[in-house]
Design a protein around this motif. Structure first.
Motif, PDB file in Angstrom:
ATOM      1  N   GLU A  58       5.905  -5.829  -8.671  1.00  0.00           N
ATOM      2  CA  GLU A  58       5.831  -6.996  -9.544  1.00  0.00           C
ATOM      3  C   GLU A  58       4.692  -7.878  -9.065  1.00  0.00           C
ATOM      4  O   GLU A  58       4.600  -8.213  -7.878  1.00  0.00           O
ATOM      5  N   GLN A  59       3.799  -8.211 -10.001  1.00  0.00           N
ATOM      6  CA  GLN A  59       2.626  -9.016  -9.683  1.00  0.00           C
ATOM      7  C   GLN A  59       2.416  -9.997 -10.825  1.00  0.00           C
ATOM      8  O   GLN A  59       2.313  -9.585 -11.974  1.00  0.00           O
ATOM      9  N   GLN A  60       2.363 -11.282 -10.491  1.00  0.00           N
ATOM     10  CA  GLN A  60       2.202 -12.349 -11.478  1.00  0.00           C
ATOM     11  C   GLN A  60       3.224 -12.212 -12.603  1.00  0.00           C
ATOM     12  O   GLN A  60       2.931 -12.449 -13.776  1.00  0.00           O
ATOM     13  N   GLY A  61       4.434 -11.788 -12.245  1.00  0.00           N
ATOM     14  CA  GLY A  61       5.530 -11.688 -13.206  1.00  0.00           C
ATOM     15  C   GLY A  61       5.508 -10.424 -14.055  1.00  0.00           C
ATOM     16  O   GLY A  61       6.399 -10.214 -14.871  1.00  0.00           O
ATOM     17  N   ILE A  62       4.514  -9.575 -13.876  1.00  0.00           N
ATOM     18  CA  ILE A  62       4.410  -8.318 -14.630  1.00  0.00           C
ATOM     19  C   ILE A  62       4.876  -7.190 -13.717  1.00  0.00           C
ATOM     20  O   ILE A  62       4.444  -7.091 -12.568  1.00  0.00           O
ATOM     21  N   ARG A  63       5.770  -6.362 -14.239  1.00  0.00           N
ATOM     22  CA  ARG A  63       6.280  -5.228 -13.473  1.00  0.00           C
ATOM     23  C   ARG A  63       5.471  -3.974 -13.805  1.00  0.00           C
ATOM     24  O   ARG A  63       5.357  -3.596 -14.955  1.00  0.00           O
ATOM     25  N   PHE A  64       4.908  -3.356 -12.780  1.00  0.00           N
ATOM     26  CA  PHE A  64       4.216  -2.079 -12.892  1.00  0.00           C
ATOM     27  C   PHE A  64       5.165  -1.044 -12.291  1.00  0.00           C
ATOM     28  O   PHE A  64       5.690  -1.257 -11.198  1.00  0.00           O
TER      29      PHE A  64
END
Length: 98
Positions: A58-64
């Motif tokens: 999770e990075q800047q609220g985006i899940r990869f």
């Protein structure tokens, strides 16, 4: 294994894919083409909700994430997601895990 998304790639996802906090982006093995890891397969990406997560970031609220069923593709490598600045498109690099 782990996923790393560089700052330039993160900006690309937010601009080109209009990814926002709360959304998920999936990396998946797809038939066709060629990659550094497998002849006949390449890595695809899409906005999608996870089902059976094998690994995520999770990075800047985006899940990869990568689904459990696609972990075979990485053959004990970490995934580095970067931006090719000349072509202004996402590229994938792989680092063998020790």
């Amino acid at each position: 294994m782990k996923i790393t998304v560089t700052e330039d790639a993160m900006n690309w996802f937010q601009t080109e894919m209009e990814a926002i906090s709360g959304e998920s982006i999936q990396f998946y093995a797809r038939y066709g083409g060629s990659s550094k890891l497998h002849e006949g397969f390449t890595l695809g990406l899409t906005k999608s909700e996870p089902d059976e997560v094998g690994v995520s970031l999770e990075q800047q609220g985006i899940r990869f994430f990568i689904e459990e069923q696609d972990l075979w593709y990485f053959d004990n490598h970490d995934l580095i997601v970067n931006l090719n600045e000349d072509r202004h498109e996402i590229e994938f690099d792989y680092i063998k895990r020790s």
